[in-house]
Design an enzyme around this catalytic site. Sequence first.
Site, PDB file in Angstrom:
ATOM      1  N   ASP A 122       0.830  -1.207   0.000  1.00  0.00           N
ATOM      2  CA  ASP A 122       0.000   0.000   0.000  1.00  0.00           C
ATOM      3  C   ASP A 122       0.868   1.263   0.000  1.00  0.00           C
ATOM      4  O   ASP A 122       2.084   1.187   0.141  1.00  0.00           O
ATOM      5  CB  ASP A 122      -0.943   0.000   1.204  1.00  0.00           C
ATOM      6  CG  ASP A 122      -0.241  -0.396   2.513  1.00  0.00           C
ATOM      7  OD1 ASP A 122       0.991  -0.381   2.565  1.00  0.00           O
ATOM      8  OD2 ASP A 122      -0.944  -0.718   3.477  1.00  0.00           O
TER       9      ASP A 122
ATOM     10  N   ASP B 135      -7.969  -1.818  14.073  1.00  0.00           N
ATOM     11  CA  ASP B 135      -9.362  -1.986  13.634  1.00  0.00           C
ATOM     12  C   ASP B 135      -9.523  -3.193  12.706  1.00  0.00           C
ATOM     13  O   ASP B 135     -10.561  -3.367  12.073  1.00  0.00           O
ATOM     14  CB  ASP B 135      -9.879  -0.712  12.947  1.00  0.00           C
ATOM     15  CG  ASP B 135      -9.104  -0.350  11.679  1.00  0.00           C
ATOM     16  OD1 ASP B 135      -8.182  -1.107  11.289  1.00  0.00           O
ATOM     17  OD2 ASP B 135      -9.431   0.685  11.057  1.00  0.00           O
TER      18      ASP B 135
ATOM     19  N   HIS C 292      -7.645  -3.919  10.000  1.00  0.00           N
ATOM     20  CA  HIS C 292      -7.289  -3.773   8.580  1.00  0.00           C
ATOM     21  C   HIS C 292      -6.005  -4.528   8.248  1.00  0.00           C
ATOM     22  O   HIS C 292      -5.144  -4.716   9.107  1.00  0.00           O
ATOM     23  CB  HIS C 292      -7.204  -2.297   8.159  1.00  0.00           C
ATOM     24  CG  HIS C 292      -6.015  -1.531   8.649  1.00  0.00           C
ATOM     25  ND1 HIS C 292      -6.108  -0.486   9.536  1.00  0.00           N
ATOM     26  CD2 HIS C 292      -4.699  -1.639   8.346  1.00  0.00           C
ATOM     27  CE1 HIS C 292      -4.904   0.017   9.753  1.00  0.00           C
ATOM     28  NE2 HIS C 292      -4.035  -0.660   9.049  1.00  0.00           N
TER      29      HIS C 292
ATOM     30  N   GLU D 184      -9.644  -0.953   5.111  1.00  0.00           N
ATOM     31  CA  GLU D 184     -10.345  -0.606   6.347  1.00  0.00           C
ATOM     32  C   GLU D 184     -11.654  -1.389   6.462  1.00  0.00           C
ATOM     33  O   GLU D 184     -12.123  -1.981   5.481  1.00  0.00           O
ATOM     34  CB  GLU D 184     -10.623   0.905   6.349  1.00  0.00           C
ATOM     35  CG  GLU D 184      -9.376   1.768   6.406  1.00  0.00           C
ATOM     36  CD  GLU D 184      -8.728   1.812   7.800  1.00  0.00           C
ATOM     37  OE1 GLU D 184      -8.810   0.814   8.541  1.00  0.00           O
ATOM     38  OE2 GLU D 184      -8.131   2.852   8.141  1.00  0.00           O
TER      39      GLU D 184
HETATM   40  C1  GLP Z   1      -0.484   0.444   8.513  1.00  0.00           C
HETATM   41  C2  GLP Z   1      -0.169  -0.442   7.325  1.00  0.00           C
HETATM   42  C3  GLP Z   1      -0.528  -1.880   7.580  1.00  0.00           C
HETATM   43  C4  GLP Z   1      -0.017  -2.311   8.941  1.00  0.00           C
HETATM   44  C5  GLP Z   1      -0.663  -1.462   9.996  1.00  0.00           C
HETATM   45  C6  GLP Z   1      -0.260  -1.854  11.399  1.00  0.00           C
HETATM   46  O1  GLP Z   1      -1.776   0.888   8.539  1.00  0.00           O
HETATM   47  N1  GLP Z   1      -0.827  -0.003   6.149  1.00  0.00           N
HETATM   48  O2  GLP Z   1       0.015  -2.692   6.557  1.00  0.00           O
HETATM   49  O3  GLP Z   1      -0.310  -3.663   9.151  1.00  0.00           O
HETATM   50  O4  GLP Z   1      -0.236  -0.124   9.770  1.00  0.00           O
HETATM   51  O5  GLP Z   1       0.949  -1.243  11.716  1.00  0.00           O
HETATM   52  P1  GLP Z   1       1.821  -1.550  12.982  1.00  0.00           P
HETATM   53  O6  GLP Z   1       2.495  -2.827  12.695  1.00  0.00           O
HETATM   54  O7  GLP Z   1       2.765  -0.399  13.056  1.00  0.00           O
HETATM   55  O8  GLP Z   1       0.908  -1.622  14.142  1.00  0.00           O
END
Ligand code: GLP
Length: 256
Positions: A65, A132, A134, A139
């Site tokens: 992404d 949440d 995702h 989302e």
């Molecule tokens: C972002 C990314 C996701 C990731 C999420 C959780 O939103 N787009 O791919 O899984 O963060 O991040 P973290 O691992 O920092 O909690």
Amino acid sequence: MEVLIVGDAPAAGVLVAEIIAQHVQPGVSLGLATGSSPLPVYRELIERHARGELSFAGVRAFTLDEYVGLPRSHPESYHSVIRRELTDQVDLDRVDAPDGQATDIPAEAARFEAAIVEAGGIDVQLLGIGTDGHIGFNEPGSSLASRTRVKTLTQQTRDDNARFFDSVDDVPHHVLTQGLGTILDARHLVLIATGSSKAGAVAAAVEGPVSAFCPASVLQLHPHATVVVDEPAAAQLRLADYYRFAAENKPDWQRF
Ligand code: GLP
């Protein structure tokens, strides 16, 4: 789905790195994730590479992404992050990412999907999970069949990601992300989740109904999904003892 519970985040990183390393060989395509959760994985892969134990020669990578509107040169663009945290530190130079600054976003989404197909598909896709539920930036409410497209971030995700920016106001509202259908096309999904803030999302993803309300629950539809969690992230799993028993008594012939 295989659920592997380990003691802490560094242990989760080592285990996931081992799973990914088993896939790495010329011609393979890796799906890479950003966020904090994969960092111990990348550190372990970098160390193995530095010791001469692991080469990414002939390997391609695709990211999940990107923020829309953030210049690729911005230090928090995922284009920058994945280079800084992994690919610049190993011999992996073929990295494709959705371009969040493309003038024609739908055309860029189509180009990215076609590039994955042209590469022969993604062999192993690393995933984190948002609080949440995702994955990528899909989302709640995302179609379980979605392809790469623009999504609008929830305020919860913008708040979670504000730590990477000067202020929450600097977190973009829009993103370009592989869809849940795109992610499901990868041959092996490996999700890493660590810390107590992920416990609710992990339980919903692994043991809740398959629902767009928890996008990560789509992993239940995949024939080869591995979920690696540390103890705090496993805290709300009702079948945790069963997952531990299954892992401890895994037949030798059964792969990750
Ligand atoms: C972002 C990314 C996701 C990731 C999420 C959780 O939103 N787009 O791919 O899984 O963060 O991040 P973290 O691992 O920092 O909690």
